[in-house]
Scaffold this motif. Structure first.
Motif, PDB file in Angstrom:
ATOM      1  N   ASP A 527       0.844  -1.075  -0.100  1.00 16.01           N
ATOM      2  CA  ASP A 527      -0.072   0.157  -0.058  1.00 16.01           C
ATOM      3  C   ASP A 527       0.795   1.045  -0.012  1.00 16.01           C
ATOM      4  N   ALA A 528       0.344   2.108  -0.687  1.00 15.42           N
ATOM      5  CA  ALA A 528       1.192   3.376  -0.774  1.00 15.42           C
ATOM      6  C   ALA A 528       1.891   3.891   0.293  1.00 15.42           C
ATOM      7  N   GLU A 529       1.440   3.847   1.705  1.00 15.65           N
ATOM      8  CA  GLU A 529       1.495   4.479   2.665  1.00 15.65           C
ATOM      9  C   GLU A 529       2.760   4.076   3.528  1.00 15.65           C
ATOM     10  N   GLY A 530       3.155   2.660   3.325  1.00 12.09           N
ATOM     11  CA  GLY A 530       4.117   2.303   3.923  1.00 12.09           C
ATOM     12  C   GLY A 530       5.615   2.738   3.690  1.00 12.09           C
ATOM     13  N   ALA A 531       6.619   2.666   4.259  1.00  9.93           N
ATOM     14  CA  ALA A 531       8.101   3.011   4.162  1.00  9.93           C
ATOM     15  C   ALA A 531       8.862   2.088   5.105  1.00  9.93           C
ATOM     16  N   TRP A 532      10.179   1.934   4.623  1.00  8.77           N
ATOM     17  CA  TRP A 532      11.065   1.203   5.137  1.00  8.77           C
ATOM     18  C   TRP A 532      12.603   1.891   5.187  1.00  8.77           C
ATOM     19  N   VAL A 533      13.242   1.316   5.977  1.00  6.05           N
ATOM     20  CA  VAL A 533      14.616   1.653   5.937  1.00  6.05           C
ATOM     21  C   VAL A 533      15.526   0.528   6.652  1.00  6.05           C
ATOM     22  N   TYR A 534      16.524  -0.154   5.993  1.00  8.81           N
ATOM     23  CA  TYR A 534      17.541  -1.037   6.873  1.00  8.81           C
ATOM     24  C   TYR A 534      18.867  -0.511   7.136  1.00  8.81           C
ATOM     25  N   ASP A 535      18.965  -0.749   8.421  1.00  2.00           N
ATOM     26  CA  ASP A 535      20.432  -0.236   8.883  1.00  2.00           C
ATOM     27  C   ASP A 535      20.797  -1.103   9.837  1.00  2.00           C
ATOM     28  N   ARG A 536      22.231  -1.560   9.523  1.00  4.87           N
ATOM     29  CA  ARG A 536      23.052  -2.444  10.736  1.00  4.87           C
ATOM     30  C   ARG A 536      22.057  -3.385  11.398  1.00  4.87           C
ATOM     31  N   GLY A 537      21.435  -4.289  10.960  1.00  2.00           N
ATOM     32  CA  GLY A 537      20.612  -5.361  11.453  1.00  2.00           C
ATOM     33  C   GLY A 537      19.311  -5.033  11.598  1.00  2.00           C
ATOM     34  N   LEU A 538      18.976  -4.008  11.626  1.00  2.55           N
ATOM     35  CA  LEU A 538      17.528  -3.564  11.894  1.00  2.55           C
ATOM     36  C   LEU A 538      16.577  -3.121  10.500  1.00  2.55           C
ATOM     37  N   LEU A 539      15.541  -3.511  10.422  1.00  2.00           N
ATOM     38  CA  LEU A 539      14.520  -3.198   9.516  1.00  2.00           C
ATOM     39  C   LEU A 539      13.441  -2.164  10.204  1.00  2.00           C
ATOM     40  N   ARG A 540      13.549  -0.868   9.723  1.00  3.58           N
ATOM     41  CA  ARG A 540      12.768   0.104  10.336  1.00  3.58           C
ATOM     42  C   ARG A 540      11.566   0.190   9.255  1.00  3.58           C
ATOM     43  N   VAL A 541      10.201  -0.060   9.697  1.00  4.72           N
ATOM     44  CA  VAL A 541       9.175   0.049   8.861  1.00  4.72           C
ATOM     45  C   VAL A 541       7.986   0.993   9.508  1.00  4.72           C
ATOM     46  N   SER A 542       7.721   1.699   8.702  1.00  4.98           N
ATOM     47  CA  SER A 542       6.660   3.071   9.246  1.00  4.98           C
ATOM     48  C   SER A 542       5.586   2.952   8.533  1.00  4.98           C
ATOM     49  N   ALA A 543       4.383   3.508   9.090  1.00  6.96           N
ATOM     50  CA  ALA A 543       3.257   3.678   8.228  1.00  6.96           C
ATOM     51  C   ALA A 543       2.113   4.602   9.087  1.00  6.96           C
ATOM     52  N   PRO A 544       1.399   5.464   8.374  1.00  2.00           N
ATOM     53  CA  PRO A 544       0.503   6.557   9.073  1.00  2.00           C
ATOM     54  C   PRO A 544      -0.580   5.378   9.356  1.00  2.00           C
ATOM     55  N   LEU A 545      -1.376   5.525  10.520  1.00  3.83           N
ATOM     56  CA  LEU A 545      -2.570   4.849  10.840  1.00  3.83           C
ATOM     57  C   LEU A 545      -3.929   5.046  10.298  1.00  3.83           C
ATOM     58  N   GLY A 546      -4.797   4.455   9.712  1.00  2.00           N
ATOM     59  CA  GLY A 546      -6.034   4.842   9.303  1.00  2.00           C
ATOM     60  C   GLY A 546      -6.171   5.496   8.149  1.00  2.00           C
ATOM     61  N   THR A 547      -5.054   5.607   7.389  1.00  2.00           N
ATOM     62  CA  THR A 547      -5.118   6.398   6.056  1.00  2.00           C
ATOM     63  C   THR A 547      -5.595   5.403   4.747  1.00  2.00           C
ATOM     64  N   GLY A 548      -6.924   5.374   4.636  1.00  2.00           N
ATOM     65  CA  GLY A 548      -7.156   4.419   3.667  1.00  2.00           C
ATOM     66  C   GLY A 548      -7.508   2.953   4.116  1.00  2.00           C
ATOM     67  N   GLY A 549      -7.591   2.857   5.434  1.00  2.00           N
ATOM     68  CA  GLY A 549      -7.713   1.425   6.108  1.00  2.00           C
ATOM     69  C   GLY A 549      -6.429   0.880   6.300  1.00  2.00           C
ATOM     70  N   LEU A 550      -6.191  -0.704   6.036  1.00  2.00           N
ATOM     71  CA  LEU A 550      -5.120  -1.132   6.344  1.00  2.00           C
ATOM     72  C   LEU A 550      -3.901  -1.049   5.542  1.00  2.00           C
ATOM     73  N   THR A 551      -2.806  -0.998   6.132  1.00  2.00           N
ATOM     74  CA  THR A 551      -1.503  -0.597   5.378  1.00  2.00           C
ATOM     75  C   THR A 551      -0.607  -2.003   5.564  1.00  2.00           C
ATOM     76  N   ARG A 552      -0.187  -2.551   4.258  1.00  2.00           N
ATOM     77  CA  ARG A 552       0.411  -3.652   4.373  1.00  2.00           C
ATOM     78  C   ARG A 552       1.898  -3.597   3.750  1.00  2.00           C
ATOM     79  N   VAL A 553       2.881  -4.138   4.455  1.00  2.00           N
ATOM     80  CA  VAL A 553       4.311  -4.338   4.042  1.00  2.00           C
ATOM     81  C   VAL A 553       4.747  -5.778   4.130  1.00  2.00           C
ATOM     82  N   LYS A 554       5.502  -6.345   2.870  1.00  2.00           N
ATOM     83  CA  LYS A 554       6.001  -7.896   2.982  1.00  2.00           C
ATOM     84  C   LYS A 554       7.193  -7.540   3.168  1.00  2.00           C
ATOM     85  N   VAL A 555       7.648  -8.446   4.030  1.00  2.00           N
ATOM     86  CA  VAL A 555       9.290  -8.798   4.383  1.00  2.00           C
ATOM     87  C   VAL A 555       9.497 -10.247   3.932  1.00  2.00           C
TER      88      VAL A 555
END
Length: 999
Positions: A527-555
């Motif tokens: 979904d368009a709202e999801g974003a992420w960054v990977y750095d030194r062993g950590l995957l940081r995923v962010s998304a605004p809640l409630g914008t268009g319903g459910l936001t999904r990111v696949k890892v």
């Protein structure tokens, strides 16, 4: 709320986001032997599976077949929903929303009209309720008293118990004889539904209720010991408990004789904090000791058998400023629940029951004096069975606890201190998994953002005003580990070889989830709202809640074999996510207003549930599924890149429900012939008793006039006193004084030889008197000269007629036999003359064999069947509404109406009455002969009365009868009487008509 257009389009289309086609009975586990019980998967949903189970506990949690269970329970009372079909509706809604147990009182007075007479049929079918709970997959906490309180007449004691000798709620042998009789009856049913036997899901059993009298005396200790041994002798082998009335340390293990049995008694305590209070620590982080809550019993798990899911409202509505239960729900909303319930979890309370979760209706003469008909309570499900937004915390926490075993075994950990001291932080850890749990609470009036030093959180955390938040670090999510999240984890389940983790929080918040990933994973924005960054062993995923319903990111990859779907949801969206366990594996459904059941057969997943608005549908399930049905109808779907089946068209919402007007078609007839001087009262009972077991004194030189002593326990009671006074002596008659005793909002009306003397009413309670259950007053009526002259013309013989609306019996919360306070007339005095009065009285007729003892009172129309659907009212006068009349007494209004709600539509309907509040009258509402409650126009606050389906024929003809009692001081109605749609859904449960015999 349906899926948004944006979300549905993205799900159903082939878009650039990457969607493509393609044990032994009753054997307890003792604390000493269960310290090594490791953290592991929770037990699955319970059922009457024919297998024997063990039910034990240690200091952390219940142990079901050696597996830890956090009990997340909601209270409902089948006696407050007199339509057995609808029990399933409420129970299925509870299960779907994350509850794993239902707690239920069983009310003695509801089942027993007389000593030795017990009715467990029809709307009183306890066996059916327990079967339905098991079929729904809920554990049962059973609470049969003998005393239950529950804001019900007499605290659940039957009316006939008021005229027995002996002190109730003590070891008095007379009382115990009757209590044993009741327990024998109810336990015969309960025993065959115990989870230990595999024949039901009764998991825990309560004896007595909030018993804080005679705690240090033999009368109390022997009483509790007697009940314990009686229940065990009747074959109840699940753990027993009592609910302490607050944090007193009463009735902890070892405080009374259990016949040598140890390790099978739980200590619990109740709590109803006000929203204005700061949540208290009743466990790990509290004051400790006997008055510290859970610390009073350190070897048993923290247990709150009742925690406030709302609050009851008194006549006049003083507690909620006349706004009724809507205000209770507003002040005890979702934020209240998070703030208080999470504080309880942080304090080690793993047995948690919310009172009420569905309040229902205290129909007929069921309510205690402190409440009116509605028992909505401001609960998560309203009186019309509708889900409310305050379900979000229960839904999220319940599903989390069911799928994350870490929370069943938590110990306090090193204290952490937020940089902003307006936040309160609790830190706990699971000794087996190493997961850390944090509860952050904000008691201030504005949002607070703060860092949390000394933890894995490397970003500031925000908690909304007067709210709470549960966070975790090191939590196992399938094959991955959560480093931290800034919003609450809601669930993690493995479906079709992929892990799905859901996180939820307030709408508009930017959520961040950080996963440990030793290698950089492949991350896909679905979904368009999801974003992420990977750095030194950590995957940081962010998304605004409630914008268009459910936001999904696949890892994918990154050190794990199974892919993971991260879902981000706001509160409203989370209430449309439905995880369901099936024999074929977990299924997750997104979209509908409710999912009731999921069945997997071959390549087909069959869903049942409810829709309100048109909504999309998405289903994740076991591999090989290619087809979906919704309520038996095939749904065209596509296979998405995440393995879900996506509906190509929205599921339809609920069609409009049209209700008829009630403006015309009424007939009316006046009654109270009992006030006439020549009325034949020879068949009435003679008031000839000299003594009473009531705690109300009998006036010296007068007979007992108390209604209960003559077998009249519910509703109105009539008195007729005959006396002889020569005409010449009547000139000296100045007044008549009538002493009487009622529950809250009782009243008295009097006539002398058919001439009205007047009406006296008990006052409307204020904040200082709402708990006063018994009211005693003296009504003095002056006899004016013109009335004396008219009465004198009748000769020597005269009749004093008195109608008392007695209301209900007081509860006996302090074990002082207050349920035995008199109801009805208590004494009579004349000023100026001293006649010898011969009294007779008449109350309710024989108990309705279907509707039960609390349905009917003693009005003439009730005794003659005017409230019944089969009564022939063709000879009554036709009338319209509004109707204005001025008379002291009773007038009945009747009409029929027809409903034609489409099949498959669950329409919740109420009856609304409204009028000028200056008009003084009250109405008993009868639907198809069932007494649906009492409306008091000039007191309130209730104006709408729920008409439960089953009693209400949603496809057929209904008979409505209104018994209007007016004092003659103002014009009386009814003015505005209308049907109100309280809610509707496409779906529901099949409803069997409740028997409503005509005469």
């Amino acid at each position: 709320m349906g899926l948004s257009r944006r979300t549905f389009t993205a799900l159903a289309g082939v878009t650039a986001l990457g969607f493509t086609l393609g044990g032994s009975i009753g054997t307890p586990t003792r604390a000493s032997s269960s310290r090594s019980v490791p953290t592991g998967p929770a037990p699955g949903p319970p059922a009457a599976d024919g297998r024997r189970h063990t039910v034990g506990f240690d200091r952390h949690s219940l142990l079901i077949d050696g597996r830890r269970l956090v009990l997340w329970s909601g209270e409902m009372h089948p006696f407050r929903l007199p339509s057995p079909s609808l029990w399933r509706d409420v129970l299925e809604k509870m299960r779907a929303h994350g509850y794993n147990a239902v707690s239920a009182y069983v009310s003695w007075n509801y089942h027993s009209a007389a000593p030795g007479r017990y009715d467990f049929t029809g709307v009183r079918d306890l066996d059916l309720f327990l079967r339905t709970a098991a079929e729904t997959g809920l554990y049962v906490i059973l609470r049969p008293g003998p005393y239950i309180n529950a804001e019900i007449d007499g605290g659940g004691f039957p009316g006939w118990l008021t005229v027995t000798e002996g002190r109730a709620r003590t070891s008095d042998p007379t009382y115990l004889k009757y209590a044993d009789e009741w327990l024998t009856e109810v336990n015969a049913i309960a025993a065959r539904h115990q989870y230990t036997r595999g024949t039901g899901t009764v998991l825990l059993y309560q004896i007595e209720n909030e018993y804080d009298s005679y705690v240090g005396e033999p009368a109390g200790r022997d009483y509790m010991s007697h009940l314990y041994k009686k229940v065990r002798a009747d074959g109840i082998d699940v753990p027993l408990f009592h609910n302490d009335k607050g944090r007193n340390g009463h009735w902890t293990p070892g405080s009374f004789d259990t016949g040598g049995e140890k390790g099978r008694w739980l200590y619990g305590f109740d709590g109803y904090p006000s929203p204005s209070q700061v949540p208290a620590d009743w466990g790990y982080f509290g004051t400790g000791g006997a008055k510290g809550g859970a610390t009073a019993s350190p070897r048993t798990p923290g247990f709150v058998p009742e925690f406030g899911g709302g609050w009851f409202d008194p006549w006049g509505g003083s507690w909620f400023r006349g706004k009724g239960y809507a205000e209770s729900r507003r002040t005890r909303d979702a934020a209240y629940e998070r703030r208080f319930y999470l504080t309880n979890l942080a304090n080690g309370i793993t047995l948690h029951n919310v009172y009420m979760t569905f309040g229902g209706t205290s129909w007929g003469w069921l309510p205690a004096p402190v409440v009116y008909t509605s028992y909505d309570y401001g609960a998560a499900f309203d009186e019309g069975r509708n889900a409310t937004p305050k379900l979000a915390p229960m839904h999220q926490i319940g599903h989390l606890l069911a799928r994350q075993p870490d929370f069943a075994k938590l110990n306090p950990a090193t204290a952490v201190k937020p940089k902003d001291d307006r936040l309160t932080a609790y830190h706990l850890t699971n000794p087996d998994t190493g997961a850390h749990v944090y509860v952050l609470r904000n008691d201030s009036a504005e949002p607070v953002t703060s860092e949390l030093p000394g933890t894995d959180f490397d970003v500031p955390l925000t908690v909304p005003a007067r709210d709470g938040r549960l966070l975790a670090t090191g939590l196992g999510l399938g094959q991955r580990k959560l480093k931290y999240s800034t919003v609450q984890p809601m669930m993690c389940l493995t479906v079709a070889r992929q892990d799905i983790a859901v996180f939820a929080g307030p709408r508009g918040e930017m959520a961040q989830v950080v996963l440990d990933c030793p290698q950089e994973p492949t991350t896909t924005r679905l979904d368009a709202e999801g974003a992420w960054v990977y750095d030194r062993g950590l995957l940081r995923v962010s998304a605004p809640l409630g914008t268009g319903g459910l936001t999904r990111v696949k890892v994918e990859a990154g050190g794990a074999q199974r892919p993971m779907l991260l879902f981000f949801a706001d509160d409203a969206t989370s209430l449309r996510l439905w995880p369901v366990e099936t024999p074929s594996g977990p299924v997750l459904v997104y979209g509908p207003a409710l999912v009731r059941s999921v069945t997997v057969r071959g390549d087909t997943v069959a869903l049942t549930g409810d829709t309100i608005g048109a909504t999309g549908l998405e289903v994740w399930g076991p591999r090989g599924l290619t087809r979906v049905t919704w309520n038996g109808v095939p749904v065209r779907t596509r296979l998405s890149g995440t393995g879900s089946l996506l509906a190509l068209q929205p599921l339809p919402g609920v069609p409009k429900v049209n209700l008829p007007t009630l403006e015309g078609g009424w007939r009316h007839k006046t009654e109270n012939p009992e006030s006439a001087p020549d009325f034949d009262d020879s068949a009435w009972k003679t008031a000839d008793r000299k003594t009473s077991h009531s705690v109300t004194p009998v006036p010296e030189g007068q007979p007992v006039l108390f209604a209960d002593d003559y077998g009249f326990h519910y509703g109105d009671v009539w008195y007729r006193g005959r006396f002889d006074v020569p005409p010449e002596e009547l000139e000296d008659l100045e007044s008549v004084s009538l002493a009487y005793s009622t529950g809250t909002q009782g009243l008295l009306m009097a006539w002398l030889d058919g001439e009205p003397l007047g009406t006296h009413r008990m006052p409307v309670p204020d904040n200082s008197t709402v708990r006063q259950g018994s009211w005693a007053k003296k009504a003095t009526f002056t006899v004016p000269e013109d009335l004396r002259e008219r009465v004198a013309d009748r000769g020597d013989a005269h009749a004093l007629s008195v109608l008392v609306r007695r209301m209900q019996h007081d509860q006996d919360g302090k074990a002082q036999d207050s349920h035995k306070v008199a109801r009805g007339l208590t004494g009579v005095a004349f000023k100026g003359v001293s006649p010898k009065v011969r009294w007779r009285l008449q109350g309710e007729a024989a108990v309705d064999p279907v509707r039960g003892p609390q349905n009917n009172g003693g009005l003439y129309g009730e005794r003659e069947g005017w409230h019944l659907p089969g009564f022939a009212d063709a000879g009554w006068e036709r009338t319209g509404l509004p109707r204005a009349g001025r008379r002291q007494g009773v007038t009945w209004y009747r009409r029929t109406f027809r409903l034609a709600v489409e099949p498959g539509i669950d329409a919740s309907v109420g009856l609304t009455l409204a009028d000028d509040p200056a008009r003084a009258y009250r109405v008993q509402i009868f639907l198809n002969g069932w007494n649906m409650g009492q409306y008091i126009n000039d007191v309130g606050p209730q104006h709408t009365f729920v008409l439960p389906n089953g009693i209400l024929r949603t496809r057929g003809t209904n008979t409505l009868a209104l018994a209007v009692l007016s004092d003659g001081t103002t014009e009386s109605g009814p003015e505005d009487v209308r049907l109100t749609l309280l809610g509707s859904a496409a779906g529901g449960v099949p409803v069997t008509a409740v028997d409503s015999p005509g005469r």
